[in-house]
Design a protein around this motif. Structure first.
Motif, PDB file in Angstrom:
ATOM      1  N   ARG A   2       3.593   7.956  -5.972  1.00 45.14           N
ATOM      2  CA  ARG A   2       3.640   7.510  -4.576  1.00 45.14           C
ATOM      3  C   ARG A   2       4.587   6.329  -4.427  1.00 45.14           C
ATOM      4  NH1 ARG A   2      -2.566   7.056  -3.001  1.00 45.14           N
ATOM      5  NH2 ARG A   2      -3.131   8.900  -4.165  1.00 45.14           N
TER       6      ARG A   2
ATOM      7  N   ARG B  44      -1.452  12.487  -0.830  1.00 47.38           N
ATOM      8  CA  ARG B  44      -2.785  12.435  -1.444  1.00 47.38           C
ATOM      9  C   ARG B  44      -2.863  13.267  -2.717  1.00 47.38           C
ATOM     10  NH1 ARG B  44      -3.354  15.476   3.103  1.00 47.38           N
ATOM     11  NH2 ARG B  44      -3.726  17.693   2.748  1.00 47.38           N
TER      12      ARG B  44
ATOM     13  N   SER C 223       0.830  -1.207   0.000  1.00 48.98           N
ATOM     14  CA  SER C 223       0.000   0.000   0.000  1.00 48.98           C
ATOM     15  C   SER C 223       0.867   1.260   0.000  1.00 48.98           C
ATOM     16  CB  SER C 223      -0.880   0.007   1.236  1.00 48.98           C
ATOM     17  OG  SER C 223      -0.061   0.046   2.394  1.00 48.98           O
TER      18      SER C 223
ATOM     19  N   ALA D 180       2.293   2.708   2.199  1.00 50.73           N
ATOM     20  CA  ALA D 180       2.406   3.115   3.600  1.00 50.73           C
ATOM     21  C   ALA D 180       3.096   4.454   3.780  1.00 50.73           C
ATOM     22  CB  ALA D 180       3.141   2.031   4.409  1.00 50.73           C
ATOM     23  N   LEU D 181       2.795   5.409   2.911  1.00 45.90           N
ATOM     24  CA  LEU D 181       3.374   6.740   3.093  1.00 45.90           C
ATOM     25  C   LEU D 181       2.706   7.395   4.295  1.00 45.90           C
ATOM     26  CD1 LEU D 181       3.545   7.940  -0.611  1.00 45.90           C
ATOM     27  CD2 LEU D 181       5.327   6.890   0.785  1.00 45.90           C
ATOM     28  N   PHE D 182       3.400   8.346   4.914  1.00 46.43           N
ATOM     29  CA  PHE D 182       2.818   9.061   6.049  1.00 46.43           C
ATOM     30  C   PHE D 182       1.963  10.186   5.473  1.00 46.43           C
ATOM     31  CE2 PHE D 182       7.209   7.866   7.706  1.00 46.43           C
ATOM     32  CZ  PHE D 182       6.788   6.612   8.090  1.00 46.43           C
ATOM     33  N   PRO D 183       0.628  10.107   5.633  1.00 46.18           N
ATOM     34  CA  PRO D 183      -0.255  11.045   4.923  1.00 46.18           C
ATOM     35  C   PRO D 183      -0.099  12.487   5.388  1.00 46.18           C
ATOM     36  CG  PRO D 183      -1.505   9.677   6.449  1.00 46.18           C
ATOM     37  CD  PRO D 183      -0.125   9.127   6.424  1.00 46.18           C
ATOM     38  N   HIS D 184       0.381  12.667   6.635  1.00 42.41           N
ATOM     39  CA  HIS D 184       0.465  14.020   7.174  1.00 42.41           C
ATOM     40  C   HIS D 184       1.822  14.658   6.915  1.00 42.41           C
ATOM     41  CE1 HIS D 184       1.865  11.066  10.010  1.00 42.41           C
ATOM     42  NE2 HIS D 184       2.545  12.004  10.642  1.00 42.41           N
ATOM     43  N   MET D 185       2.661  14.014   6.127  1.00 43.80           N
ATOM     44  CA  MET D 185       3.981  14.582   5.847  1.00 43.80           C
ATOM     45  C   MET D 185       4.143  14.768   4.337  1.00 43.80           C
ATOM     46  SD  MET D 185       6.585  12.433   8.217  1.00 43.80           S
ATOM     47  CE  MET D 185       6.151  11.868   9.845  1.00 43.80           C
TER      48      MET D 185
ATOM     49  N   PHE E  18      12.385  10.993   6.952  1.00 42.87           N
ATOM     50  CA  PHE E  18      12.064  10.385   8.248  1.00 42.87           C
ATOM     51  C   PHE E  18      13.153   9.422   8.748  1.00 42.87           C
ATOM     52  CE2 PHE E  18       9.958   7.398  11.126  1.00 42.87           C
ATOM     53  CZ  PHE E  18       9.265   8.260  11.951  1.00 42.87           C
TER      54      PHE E  18
ATOM     55  N   ARG F 147      12.061   6.626   0.041  1.00 41.72           N
ATOM     56  CA  ARG F 147      12.090   6.626   1.502  1.00 41.72           C
ATOM     57  C   ARG F 147      12.836   5.404   2.036  1.00 41.72           C
ATOM     58  NH1 ARG F 147       6.486   6.273   4.675  1.00 41.72           N
ATOM     59  NH2 ARG F 147       6.679   4.139   3.916  1.00 41.72           N
TER      60      ARG F 147
END
Ligand code: ADP
Ligand code: MG
Lengths: 357, 264
Positions: free
Chosen positions: A139, A132, A83, A85-90, A98, A146
């Motif tokens: 993505r 998003r 998926s 698994a990105l951090f949606p708030h960053m 990170f 990452r």
């Protein structure tokens, strides 16, 4: 001894073995694919290497160091999740930074390394976007960046291409291989897509029901599948019921009342056997003197080749005919089929029906 | 998406009107210049709003309620986050029982809880204590916060946390940098819902407030049982406005939540 080594690794959930006696030795810099149908234990294997699932039995060593019980944070492997698994708030840059932050890399150095890796995956212009606001392919590249930025000894990819549409998938396949070559990183990719596994890996590990069934280079795997499951899962294949006849010079097989002489590549148990022939290895000939013959039951045009199905006494046979300008016989026409004896594989007849379903 | 037909549209409009009608009437009455509850046919006036602000009991009760809701919503959210994490992430003996216990105040009538607290408070000598009032409110509003946070946790992609771990983050860092920010819309929503529920809780509060801690709903109830004048409408209008604004914020947060979790 391999760079990354799995010895007799198993994972049990209660009575159920998700992965059983997994043995694999991976060299530094290799690109390995774990190939198998959904639910065969690929993700579980990958997560045991990453440290996200604890093996019930067995040992995993990395560069000689036993990491079987080590925390994922300490292993420092790069993982790309299905998926993403990105951090949606960053933002993209924050996502990529990170891992460096966790390693207490100073801000200036961090920025430099993030910029470098983003240019490798061709995302420099999108550094300030949020996940998003990006497409699936973008993505996916963020996820790869990452994972790579921490310079992990091993990169683990869980079906990295399965969420992309067909065209992008093909592009990203080769992009993935390019990035892997540039970085020179040991990579394990999970996939259920045989074309993907064959096209970009150094070696393919075929799994079925939690066990390894064959480990080989893509070409050998395709040409010398060890069993029916593999020859039907890796590429397509026709299976013909056959019987072994004793003969000193080799093994003669009887397929539908025709005796075929097969060069002996091993000893075959007497009795029921199975002959596997790939559709592209079969040629159309005159019905007289052909190995098999029958009417064409269906014919599909697929651009670079035609896919024919021929009803023979030995069953429906798929034939792939390269598009060389002249159309092949149409539906209803009687045609003969032939192939080079060396180009078919002899397999034990066991579980054929179970595996083909 | 499917478009609504004209019938469905008319039907929905009627239902919305039916639900809103009493509220609209109350808001209109609040602007009357008359001394009786009447619609403002002959001009608008803010005299009843002024009356509210000059009524020391109402002002004091408003601040009581605001302070009470602030404390109890914050405390219940702080309790709900670890409870929700425990319920969704770990399996332990009595997990289902714990879950049921946390949500039970939603099912038990507030009247019953109120009577129980009344007995308890007089027994331990806590009558009139603001701290114990907060405790009582925390108990009845925590389920609301918990429900929203549980929903947010269930909808969360666990692989983001796993990714953080593989990148070198320890458990506390994972919570602080990944889990908490990803849950924030749910947590804020839970806090607001708890706040609203505390702010307009009447049934239980009637039993457990003392003269010094009377909340706004209790004050309104007491006032209305003696006399009815348009000032009540003015107070109601103010409460409707306050709740409305909070609801809009709630919706905003959950719109954002959808963006992050749903389409993310
Ligand atoms: N946490 C778990 N508990 C029980 N069974 C599991 C768990 N994780 C995976 N399995 C089972 O193990 C098998 C292998 O799963 P997985 O490794 O995810 O397969 P794949 O990635 O090849 O599709 C599946 O049958 C799955 O249902
Ligand atoms: Mg999987």
């Amino acid at each position: 001894m391999g760079f990354l080594q799995l010895e007799q690794v198993s994972k049990l959930y209660g009575e159920f073995a998700a992965v059983r006696d997994f043995d694999l030795e991976i060299e530094r810099g290799e690109f390995i694919s774990l190939l198998g149908p959904s639910g065969c234990g690929k993700t579980t294997t990958l997560q045991m290497i990453a440290g996200l699932v604890t093996p019930t039995n067995g040992r995993i060593t990395l560069d000689g160091r036993d990491i079987t019980r080590e925390k994922p944070a300490r292993r420092g492997l790069g993982v790309v999740f299905q998926s993403y698994a990105l951090f949606p708030h960053m933002t993209v840059a924050q996502n990529v930074a990170f891992g460096l932050e966790m390693r207490k890399v100073a801000k200036a150095e961090r920025d430099r390394q993030v910029a470098e890796i983003l240019s490798l995956v061709k995302l420099t212009s999108l550094a300030d976007r949020y996940p998003r606001e990006m497409s699936g392919g973008q993505r996916q590249r963020v996820a790869i960046a990452r994972a790579l930025v921490i310079k992990p000894p091993v990169l683990l990819l869980d079906e990295p291409l399965s969420n992309l549409d067909a065209k992008l998938r093909e592009e990203m396949q080769f992009e993935l291989r390019r990035i892997q070559r540039v970085v020179g990183i040991t990579t394990i990719m999970v996939t259920h897509d045989q074309a993907e596994a064959l096209s970009i890996s150094d070696r393919v590990v075929v799994m079925e029901g939690g066990k390894i069934t064959q480990v080989d280079h893509p070409y050998s795997l395709y040409e010398h599948p060890k069993n029916n499951f593999i020859s039907s899962f890796v590429g397509k294949s026709n299976f013909l019921a056959a019987r072994a006849m004793n003969e000193a010079t080799g093994v003669s097989l009887r397929v539908d009342n025709t005796d075929l002489k097969i060069p002996a590549t091993g000893s075959y148990p007497g009795g029921e056997l199975c002959l596997s022939v790939r559709p592209e290895k079969i040629r159309l000939t005159d019905p007289a003197g052909a190995m098999l013959h029958g009417p064409v039951s269906s014919r599909y045009f697929l651009g670079n080749h035609w896919l024919l199905s021929v009803s023979t006494p030995a069953g429906e046979i798929s034939v792939a005919v390269a598009n060389l300008g002249a159309p092949p016989p149409s539906e209803g026409d009687i045609t003969g089929l032939t192939w080079n004896i060396e180009e078919c594989r002899v397999l034990a007849a066991e579980q054929e029906s179970a595996l083909q379903s | 998406m499917q478009k609504n037909g004209p019938f469905a549209l008319a039907f929905h409009t009627l239902i919305v009107l039916f639900v809103l009608a009493p509220l609209i009437v109350v808001c209109l009455v609040a602007f009357t210049p008359q001394n009786t509850l009447s619609l403002p046919w002959d001009g608008l006036s803010l005299r009843w709003f002024a009356a509210v602000f000059h009524h020391p009991d109402f002002v004091a009760s408003f601040w009581n309620s605001a302070r009470l809701a602030l404390f109890s919503a914050t405390i219940s959210t702080m309790l709900a986050v670890p409870s929700a994490l425990a319920i969704t992430r770990y399996s332990f003996r009595g997990r289902d029982a714990l879950n049921a216990l946390f949500l039970s105040p939603l099912i038990i009538p507030h009247l019953v809880i109120g009577v129980a607290f009344l007995r308890l408070f007089s027994f331990i000598g806590a009558t009139g204590s603001f701290g114990w009032l907060v405790a009582a409110h925390v108990m009845v509003i925590m389920p609301y916060a918990l429900r929203l946070i549980l929903a947010a946790l269930n909808g969360m992609d666990l692989s983001a946390e796993m990714a953080a771990r593989t990148l070198g983050a320890g458990e506390w860092t994972v919570f602080r940098r990944i889990t908490f920010p990803m849950l924030l819309p749910g947590i804020s929503g839970g806090w607001l819902l708890a706040f609203i529920n505390s702010f307009d809780e009447l049934t239980m509060s009637i039993f457990v407030t003392a003269p010094s801690t009377v909340t706004l709903p209790v004050r309104m109830y007491m006032y209305a049982s003696e006399s009815i004048d348009p000032m009540m409408a003015a107070v109601s209008t103010l409460m409707i406005a306050l709740t409305g604004v909070t609801m809009i914020i709630l919706d905003r947060l959950f719109g954002l939540d959808q963006l992050l979790v749903g389409k993310g």
